[in-house]
Design an enzyme around this catalytic site. Structure first.
Site: not given
Length: 361
Positions: A298-299
């Protein structure tokens, strides 16, 4: 004796200013740090299974290091830096917390018109820091009294960048946030802070840019004199942050890691003078890795393969976010670039061939 007492009092008076710098894993104040929270199951051990391991980077770490402990510990860089938020004697602090997915029990209306943005400003009359991250439901409300890590943010990878800035830079940061239009779920900007930073006060009230230009880039100078470049766009910019602006502004091809599990994901783009390529797989160097797919991550970050630019922010590449505010913080800083550039194991090329390419192919 009097001079010794005066020196001790002076040191005590200086503590709040130092406390509001970013704090590193070593427990000492640092000018900046980057955290890469690893996806769950990305290695052996209980912390890996729970998704609490992270890698740590700052100007003196010599590259990525294993985190000092689990990400939910108050002894690590994130926990130490945010401790002032949760102290009872925080009357001399100002803060602004924003997240399009705010923590519970905050009631949030539909935030889809707000920027896709997540971050923390914390400052006193000496200075402070800006922490930009990709973590939903974070940070916990100051009224909770303690730093914690949200359970829903454990499974996937997350990135956080904290930079210490002198007080004067927060006027420019406030202007950037006016473009982004973040959903501010809590803030404290009283007295002298409201007078010094009316722009931040306006952002906290939900005000935002209403006329062209719809994007803004400013240079921010850290407390140690390091140059960072902030890029912010309003929803009416109407284009992808990376392919529609950032690559050309930096004069570089970009490899972009973002959350690919959302609807309307944009493909790699080679239509302009610079390529914008979606990262498909990330791999940390060394026998322990780890290696993971972008669907586990999710970065939000990007790196230029050659020009030494690296950026960390909170925006994805999809059709919906072309019409939402957001931004990223970039630096042409060897320590950050050398850490991120090798992470790209494969990327999606600009062609019908579904096989992901390796850098250099």
């Amino acid at each position: 004796m009097v001079s010794l007492v005066a020196l001790l009092l002076g040191a005590l008076l200086w503590v709040p200013g130092w406390a509001l710098r970013c704090y590193g894993d070593s427990g000492q104040p640092v000018d900046w740090f980057v955290i890469y929270k690893l996806p769950a199951q990305s290695g052996p051990g209980n912390e890996a299974r729970k998704g609490l391991r992270y890698r740590y980077l700052d100007g003196s770490s010599g590259g990525w290091r294993d985190g000092a402990g689990p990400i939910n510990s108050s002894e690590g860089a994130v926990g130490r830096s945010l401790q002032p938020l949760y102290r009872a004697n925080a009357s001399q602090l100002a803060f602004l917390l924003y997240n399009d997915q705010p923590p519970k029990p905050v009631w949030a209306p539909d935030t889809s018109s707000n920027g896709h943005a997540k971050g923390i400003l914390l400052l006193d009359q000496e200075g402070g820091f800006w922490l930009i991250h990709s973590v939903p439901r974070f940070p916990p409300l100051p009224s909770s009294g303690a730093y914690t890590w949200p359970h829903n943010a454990q499974t996937y990878g997350q990135t956080l960048i904290c930079v210490s800035f002198p007080l004067t830079e927060f006027t420019k940061i406030g202007r950037q946030l006016a473009y982004i239009f973040p959903f501010v779920f809590d803030h404290k900007l009283d007295g002298i802070f409201a007078q010094k930073f009316p722009g931040l006060k306006d952002v906290a009230r939900g005000q935002h840019i209403r006329q062209e230009p719809w994007n803004s880039s400013v240079t921010l100078i850290s407390q140690a004199g390091i140059k960072f470049q902030s890029f912010a766009k309003a929803g009416k910019f109407g284009d992808d942050l990376y392919a529609g602006w950032l690559a050309e502004a930096l004069g570089a091809d970009l490899q972009v890691q973002f959350w690919p599990n959302s609807q309307g994901t944009l493909p790699s783009n080679c239509s302009g003078p610079f390529k914008v390529l979606n990262v498909n797989q990330t791999s940390f160097p060394g026998p322990a890795g780890p290696t993971f797919h972008s669907t586990e991550d999710h970065s939000k970050w990007c790196v230029a393969p050659r020009e030494q630019w690296a950026c960390i922010g909170d925006m994805n590449r999809n059709h919906g976010e072309e019409h939402r505010g957001g931004g990223t913080l970039c630096a042409q800083l060897p320590a950050i670039w050398k850490a991120f550039q090798p992470l790209v194991k494969t990327f999606n090329p600009c062609m019908d061939n579904p096989r992901a390419k390796k850098p250099g192919e």
